[in-house]
Design an enzyme around this catalytic site. Sequence first.
Site, PDB file in Angstrom:
ATOM      1  N   TYR A 283      -8.629  15.473  -7.232  1.00 38.76           N
ATOM      2  CA  TYR A 283      -7.751  14.674  -8.101  1.00 38.76           C
ATOM      3  C   TYR A 283      -6.748  15.585  -8.810  1.00 38.76           C
ATOM      4  O   TYR A 283      -5.541  15.305  -8.821  1.00 38.76           O
ATOM      5  CB  TYR A 283      -8.601  13.921  -9.133  1.00 38.76           C
ATOM      6  CG  TYR A 283      -7.792  13.045 -10.070  1.00 38.76           C
ATOM      7  CD1 TYR A 283      -7.275  11.828  -9.646  1.00 38.76           C
ATOM      8  CD2 TYR A 283      -7.541  13.444 -11.386  1.00 38.76           C
ATOM      9  CE1 TYR A 283      -6.522  11.027 -10.508  1.00 38.76           C
ATOM     10  CE2 TYR A 283      -6.802  12.645 -12.251  1.00 38.76           C
ATOM     11  CZ  TYR A 283      -6.299  11.442 -11.815  1.00 38.76           C
ATOM     12  OH  TYR A 283      -5.554  10.650 -12.664  1.00 38.76           O
TER      13      TYR A 283
ATOM     14  N   ASP B  38       0.878  -1.175   0.000  1.00 36.36           N
ATOM     15  CA  ASP B  38       0.000   0.000   0.000  1.00 36.36           C
ATOM     16  C   ASP B  38       0.911   1.220   0.000  1.00 36.36           C
ATOM     17  O   ASP B  38       1.629   1.474   0.976  1.00 36.36           O
ATOM     18  CB  ASP B  38      -0.880  -0.037   1.259  1.00 36.36           C
ATOM     19  CG  ASP B  38      -1.784   1.185   1.380  1.00 36.36           C
ATOM     20  OD1 ASP B  38      -1.618   2.149   0.597  1.00 36.36           O
ATOM     21  OD2 ASP B  38      -2.663   1.165   2.259  1.00 36.36           O
ATOM     22  N   VAL B  39       0.879   1.993  -1.068  1.00 36.60           N
ATOM     23  CA  VAL B  39       1.843   3.099  -1.214  1.00 36.60           C
ATOM     24  C   VAL B  39       1.591   4.256  -0.241  1.00 36.60           C
ATOM     25  O   VAL B  39       2.391   5.177  -0.156  1.00 36.60           O
ATOM     26  CB  VAL B  39       1.885   3.659  -2.661  1.00 36.60           C
ATOM     27  CG1 VAL B  39       2.282   2.580  -3.650  1.00 36.60           C
ATOM     28  CG2 VAL B  39       0.562   4.312  -3.049  1.00 36.60           C
TER      29      VAL B  39
ATOM     30  N   ASN C  58       3.336   4.754  -9.837  1.00 33.73           N
ATOM     31  CA  ASN C  58       2.192   4.843 -10.753  1.00 33.73           C
ATOM     32  C   ASN C  58       0.835   4.656 -10.072  1.00 33.73           C
ATOM     33  O   ASN C  58      -0.180   5.077 -10.621  1.00 33.73           O
ATOM     34  CB  ASN C  58       2.392   3.782 -11.856  1.00 33.73           C
ATOM     35  CG  ASN C  58       1.133   3.517 -12.637  1.00 33.73           C
ATOM     36  OD1 ASN C  58       0.757   4.299 -13.510  1.00 33.73           O
ATOM     37  ND2 ASN C  58       0.443   2.423 -12.317  1.00 33.73           N
TER      38      ASN C  58
ATOM     39  N   LYS D 194      -2.621  15.547  -8.666  1.00 32.37           N
ATOM     40  CA  LYS D 194      -1.762  15.352  -9.844  1.00 32.37           C
ATOM     41  C   LYS D 194      -0.901  16.591 -10.114  1.00 32.37           C
ATOM     42  O   LYS D 194       0.192  16.485 -10.668  1.00 32.37           O
ATOM     43  CB  LYS D 194      -2.628  14.992 -11.057  1.00 32.37           C
ATOM     44  CG  LYS D 194      -3.232  13.596 -10.960  1.00 32.37           C
ATOM     45  CD  LYS D 194      -2.149  12.520 -10.935  1.00 32.37           C
ATOM     46  CE  LYS D 194      -2.706  11.122 -10.870  1.00 32.37           C
ATOM     47  NZ  LYS D 194      -1.645  10.081 -10.923  1.00 32.37           N
TER      48      LYS D 194
HETATM   49  P1  NAD Z   1      -6.091   1.314 -12.660  1.00 29.01           P
HETATM   50  O1  NAD Z   1      -7.133   1.449 -11.600  1.00 29.01           O
HETATM   51  O2  NAD Z   1      -6.269   0.303 -13.732  1.00 29.01           O
HETATM   52  O3  NAD Z   1      -4.664   1.086 -11.982  1.00 29.01           O
HETATM   53  C1  NAD Z   1      -4.336   1.661 -10.749  1.00 29.01           C
HETATM   54  C2  NAD Z   1      -3.655   0.607  -9.894  1.00 29.01           C
HETATM   55  O4  NAD Z   1      -3.236   1.231  -8.664  1.00 29.01           O
HETATM   56  C3  NAD Z   1      -4.591  -0.546  -9.509  1.00 29.01           C
HETATM   57  O5  NAD Z   1      -3.960  -1.778  -9.799  1.00 29.01           O
HETATM   58  C4  NAD Z   1      -4.818  -0.358  -8.014  1.00 29.01           C
HETATM   59  O6  NAD Z   1      -5.029  -1.569  -7.310  1.00 29.01           O
HETATM   60  C5  NAD Z   1      -3.517   0.326  -7.603  1.00 29.01           C
HETATM   61  N1  NAD Z   1      -3.620   1.047  -6.333  1.00 29.01           N
HETATM   62  C6  NAD Z   1      -4.595   1.900  -5.933  1.00 29.01           C
HETATM   63  N2  NAD Z   1      -4.336   2.348  -4.691  1.00 29.01           N
HETATM   64  C7  NAD Z   1      -3.168   1.767  -4.312  1.00 29.01           C
HETATM   65  C8  NAD Z   1      -2.379   1.845  -3.127  1.00 29.01           C
HETATM   66  N3  NAD Z   1      -2.757   2.591  -2.076  1.00 29.01           N
HETATM   67  N4  NAD Z   1      -1.223   1.139  -3.085  1.00 29.01           N
HETATM   68  C9  NAD Z   1      -0.849   0.360  -4.127  1.00 29.01           C
HETATM   69  N5  NAD Z   1      -1.550   0.253  -5.256  1.00 29.01           N
HETATM   70  C10 NAD Z   1      -2.709   0.945  -5.343  1.00 29.01           C
HETATM   71  O7  NAD Z   1      -5.998   2.779 -13.291  1.00 29.01           O
HETATM   72  P2  NAD Z   1      -4.987   3.404 -14.373  1.00 29.01           P
HETATM   73  O8  NAD Z   1      -5.826   4.183 -15.287  1.00 29.01           O
HETATM   74  O9  NAD Z   1      -4.063   2.378 -14.912  1.00 29.01           O
HETATM   75  O10 NAD Z   1      -4.189   4.414 -13.441  1.00 29.01           O
HETATM   76  C11 NAD Z   1      -2.775   4.349 -13.278  1.00 29.01           C
HETATM   77  C12 NAD Z   1      -2.244   5.747 -13.063  1.00 29.01           C
HETATM   78  O11 NAD Z   1      -2.516   6.526 -14.237  1.00 29.01           O
HETATM   79  C13 NAD Z   1      -2.899   6.501 -11.898  1.00 29.01           C
HETATM   80  O12 NAD Z   1      -1.907   7.223 -11.191  1.00 29.01           O
HETATM   81  C14 NAD Z   1      -3.848   7.462 -12.597  1.00 29.01           C
HETATM   82  O13 NAD Z   1      -4.073   8.631 -11.833  1.00 29.01           O
HETATM   83  C15 NAD Z   1      -3.079   7.758 -13.865  1.00 29.01           C
HETATM   84  N6  NAD Z   1      -3.896   8.292 -14.955  1.00 29.01           N
HETATM   85  C16 NAD Z   1      -4.887   7.559 -15.535  1.00 29.01           C
HETATM   86  C17 NAD Z   1      -5.618   8.117 -16.581  1.00 29.01           C
HETATM   87  C18 NAD Z   1      -6.713   7.354 -17.285  1.00 29.01           C
HETATM   88  O14 NAD Z   1      -7.425   7.975 -18.112  1.00 29.01           O
HETATM   89  N7  NAD Z   1      -6.902   6.073 -17.035  1.00 29.01           N
HETATM   90  C19 NAD Z   1      -5.337   9.415 -17.016  1.00 29.01           C
HETATM   91  C20 NAD Z   1      -4.329  10.128 -16.399  1.00 29.01           C
HETATM   92  C21 NAD Z   1      -3.599   9.566 -15.368  1.00 29.01           C
END
Ligand code: NAD
Length: 260
Positions: free
Chosen positions: A162, A70-71, A96, A166
């Site tokens: 959010y 858990d980060v 990430n 970011k």
């Molecule tokens: P996702 O939900 O598929 O992946 C996020 C992962 O983070 C999941 O596997 C989840 O279990 C893990 N996670 C959540 N809280 C955690 C914690 N406390 N400790 C450890 N792991 C944890 O979503 P994604 O879209 O792949 O998001 C990945 C990153 O990309 C995030 O930082 C998100 O903000 C960023 N992002 C996503 C988008 C989009 O459109 N999907 C756009 C911009 C930025």
Amino acid sequence: MGGLNPDFEGETVIVTGGASGIGREVATQFGDAGATVLVADMDEEPKDGDVPTHERIEEAGGTAAFVDCDVTDRAELNALVEAAHEFGGVDVMVNNAGVYIEGSILELDPEEFDQVHAVNARGVYFGTQVAANDMLERDDPGVVLNTASISSNQAQLDQVQYDSSKGAVRMITRGAALELAEHGIRVNAVAPGQIATEFVEGLAERQRRAAENDEHIKPVPLGRAGEPADLAGAYLYLASDAAGYVTGELLHVDGGWQVF
Ligand code: NAD
């Protein structure tokens, strides 16, 4: 046109939030490029119910392990970086993991605000701290990569919590790059646009539709939502020697969304 083909043989890469979405693809591509990958997440199973990321990497002939982490907990981040010692120590730390909670600034609960910031901002800050300290203790400076967002620079409705988290990732990246440069550690960020993942339930399909014809949000100039595979190359590039003179950078991978 040719690809990058970076070689990470002998390198150890940690990807937080590596179970699903963007992190899963980034972890897989580092594995394909020869790195030993530690997939760090609170969930081992990907959201799409497929095989866990570390198994996918191993099935393709790579080396990988899952670490429950858990980060938001610095002790768990420390244990994560220590787990990498078995493979020679972390060379590339990809912060990430992220969460998204939507809601108006007029209504959001303090607990929801804290949760978003604890994962998205504090998790990146302390992920950078523990990885950098470990690199310095081993006298082996490496690379830190953070997942930012188009929200790092642009406000969107009902996203203050959010967007501000970011925005913090952007400045953690720049500040850490400045402070760690003298130690030879580079720190950069990738800013994804609208990426088709299950970041929130049903998002992938909504992103794909919205990117083409949603009247309420801006269209993506390249005409489609991004897929996780569109992102991974940016991480591999920034981690590679080809980016040896790049630090403090926020690289947008968003189909041109931020040019408006
Ligand atoms: P996702 O939900 O598929 O992946 C996020 C992962 O983070 C999941 O596997 C989840 O279990 C893990 N996670 C959540 N809280 C955690 C914690 N406390 N400790 C450890 N792991 C944890 O979503 P994604 O879209 O792949 O998001 C990945 C990153 O990309 C995030 O930082 C998100 O903000 C960023 N992002 C996503 C988008 C989009 O459109 N999907 C756009 C911009 C930025």
